[in-house]
Motif scaffolding. Structure first.
Motif, PDB file in Angstrom:
ATOM      1  N   UNK A 144      56.947  31.042  81.116  1.00 42.69           N
ATOM      2  CA  UNK A 144      56.579  32.091  82.053  1.00 42.69           C
ATOM      3  C   UNK A 144      55.081  32.053  82.338  1.00 42.69           C
ATOM      4  N   UNK A 145      54.285  31.840  81.291  1.00 39.89           N
ATOM      5  CA  UNK A 145      52.837  31.753  81.464  1.00 39.89           C
ATOM      6  C   UNK A 145      52.445  30.511  82.262  1.00 39.89           C
ATOM      7  N   UNK A 146      53.136  29.408  82.008  1.00 40.80           N
ATOM      8  CA  UNK A 146      52.869  28.164  82.743  1.00 40.80           C
ATOM      9  C   UNK A 146      53.175  28.337  84.217  1.00 40.80           C
ATOM     10  N   UNK A 147      54.323  28.901  84.535  1.00 46.18           N
ATOM     11  CA  UNK A 147      54.747  29.024  85.926  1.00 46.18           C
ATOM     12  C   UNK A 147      53.903  30.014  86.718  1.00 46.18           C
ATOM     13  N   UNK A 148      53.173  30.887  86.027  1.00 44.78           N
ATOM     14  CA  UNK A 148      52.231  31.751  86.728  1.00 44.78           C
ATOM     15  C   UNK A 148      51.060  30.947  87.280  1.00 44.78           C
ATOM     16  N   UNK A 149      50.798  29.798  86.660  1.00 52.59           N
ATOM     17  CA  UNK A 149      49.736  28.909  87.147  1.00 52.59           C
ATOM     18  C   UNK A 149      50.291  27.961  88.194  1.00 52.59           C
ATOM     19  N   UNK A 150      51.404  27.286  87.871  1.00 52.70           N
ATOM     20  CA  UNK A 150      52.048  26.374  88.809  1.00 52.70           C
ATOM     21  C   UNK A 150      53.404  25.968  88.270  1.00 52.70           C
ATOM     22  N   UNK A 151      54.443  25.925  89.134  1.00 55.66           N
ATOM     23  CA  UNK A 151      55.752  25.455  88.676  1.00 55.66           C
ATOM     24  C   UNK A 151      55.803  23.940  88.514  1.00 55.66           C
ATOM     25  N   UNK A 152      54.850  23.238  89.111  1.00 56.90           N
ATOM     26  CA  UNK A 152      54.799  21.780  89.000  1.00 56.90           C
ATOM     27  C   UNK A 152      53.973  21.435  87.767  1.00 56.90           C
ATOM     28  N   UNK A 159      49.472  21.090  82.111  1.00 58.66           N
ATOM     29  CA  UNK A 159      49.970  22.043  81.112  1.00 58.66           C
ATOM     30  C   UNK A 159      49.764  21.569  79.676  1.00 58.66           C
ATOM     31  N   UNK A 160      49.409  20.300  79.502  1.00 60.84           N
ATOM     32  CA  UNK A 160      49.078  19.797  78.166  1.00 60.84           C
ATOM     33  C   UNK A 160      47.588  19.479  78.029  1.00 60.84           C
ATOM     34  N   UNK A 161      46.838  19.793  79.081  1.00 56.59           N
ATOM     35  CA  UNK A 161      45.416  19.484  79.095  1.00 56.59           C
ATOM     36  C   UNK A 161      44.611  20.683  78.597  1.00 56.59           C
ATOM     37  N   UNK A 207      44.586  18.815  85.664  1.00 57.91           N
ATOM     38  CA  UNK A 207      43.818  19.779  84.898  1.00 57.91           C
ATOM     39  C   UNK A 207      43.836  21.129  85.596  1.00 57.91           C
ATOM     40  N   UNK A 208      43.895  22.189  84.792  1.00 56.92           N
ATOM     41  CA  UNK A 208      43.767  23.560  85.284  1.00 56.92           C
ATOM     42  C   UNK A 208      42.548  24.177  84.626  1.00 56.92           C
ATOM     43  N   UNK A 209      42.186  25.364  85.060  1.00 57.97           N
ATOM     44  CA  UNK A 209      41.030  26.024  84.479  1.00 57.97           C
ATOM     45  C   UNK A 209      41.240  26.377  83.018  1.00 57.97           C
ATOM     46  N   UNK A 210      40.167  26.353  82.259  1.00 56.59           N
ATOM     47  CA  UNK A 210      40.284  26.641  80.827  1.00 56.59           C
ATOM     48  C   UNK A 210      40.726  28.075  80.563  1.00 56.59           C
ATOM     49  N   UNK A 211      40.370  29.009  81.419  1.00 58.51           N
ATOM     50  CA  UNK A 211      40.820  30.391  81.224  1.00 58.51           C
ATOM     51  C   UNK A 211      42.339  30.474  81.269  1.00 58.51           C
ATOM     52  N   UNK A 212      42.937  29.773  82.226  1.00 58.04           N
ATOM     53  CA  UNK A 212      44.398  29.752  82.333  1.00 58.04           C
ATOM     54  C   UNK A 212      45.019  29.086  81.112  1.00 58.04           C
ATOM     55  N   UNK A 213      44.412  28.002  80.642  1.00 55.72           N
ATOM     56  CA  UNK A 213      44.965  27.285  79.499  1.00 55.72           C
ATOM     57  C   UNK A 213      44.868  28.121  78.219  1.00 55.72           C
TER      58      UNK A 213
END
Length: 234
Positions: A144-152, A159-161, A207-213
């Motif tokens: 659920x937390x991942x998909x709030x950032x992106x479903x892809x 998502x592992x970065x 890569x996504x933002x560190x806050x999201x990760x």
């Protein structure tokens, strides 16, 4: 509360008041531009943070797993399922012999999932033991937390970065990779898997933002902690 920082006297004392223990499982395999040990790093760190918060011992994580489909990528190590299952079962038997009765296995690698069924016959012979097999990356709260950032998002993507799985001074592609079909890959030999995947990312940005990760990570720790505290059956 790492076993590496304890002696046997301390374990014996702990077992007088609690019988829970944590065992992380990982893998050493291609993760595109991320560390080959990503699955091990994540499961081990999650286990240590959860154990520290709950006062529960954490055994050293297993850095290898079942990953034959990535064997065409240099650096990947794969263990035969029957060998891996026997190894994990022997570890569980030793834990029960010591006095641990509730074992939380934090699994960080999808290829290790067959182990849950492999150890089931052994569990039938040890009725006093309970084992929770937690695939943390695919759990409800984390997804659920991942998909709030992106479903892809998938293997070796953003998502592992995390700050602790990325490699310093390794540039990442700026584009988002289209998702692949994991079910199709399961039918193919390792060399064909590599030819289709290329760099190894299953799909998504790199890569996504560190806050999201960090939000995703805190979600994982909270969910795993709740499982360790409340997930046991009589």
């Amino acid at each position: 509360m790492k076993i590496a920082d304890m002696n046997w006297f301390q374990v014996e004392t702990y077992l007088k008041s609690d019988d829970r223990v944590i065992l992380p499982l990982g893998s050493t395999e291609q993760h595109a531009y991320l560390s080959l040990c990503t699955d091990f790093i994540l499961s081990n760190k999650l286990a240590e943070e959860t154990g520290e918060g709950c006062g529960v011992p954490v055994y050293p994580g297993l850095p290898y797993g079942i990953a034959p489909y990535f064997s065409a990528y240099p650096g990947t190590v794969t263990i035969r399922p029957e060998t891996y299952g026997d190894f994990v079962t022997d570890i569980l038997a030793s834990l029960v012999k010591s006095g641990f009765k509730r074992v939380l296995i934090i699994n960080g690698h999808g290829g290790n999932c067959p182990v849950e069924e492999i150890i089931r016959p052994w569990l039938g012979k040890v009725p006093e033991c309970r084992v929770l097999f937690h695939n943390w990356w695919s759990s409800k709260a984390v997804m659920e937390a991942v998909h709030k950032v992106s479903p892809n998002a998938s293997h070796a993507s953003w998502m592992e970065n995390f700050p602790w799985t990325r490699l310093a001074e390794v540039p990442l592609p700026p584009e988002e990779k289209a998702p692949c079909d994991p079910d199709n890959l399961k039918q193919l030999p390792p060399e064909k898997v590599r030819s289709i995947l290329g760099d190894g990312n299953y799909g998504g940005a790199y890569q996504a933002g560190d806050d999201a990760m960090l939000t995703i990570w805190r979600t994982a720790v909270a969910e795993t902690t709740h499982l360790l505290d409340t997930g046991w059956t009589n």
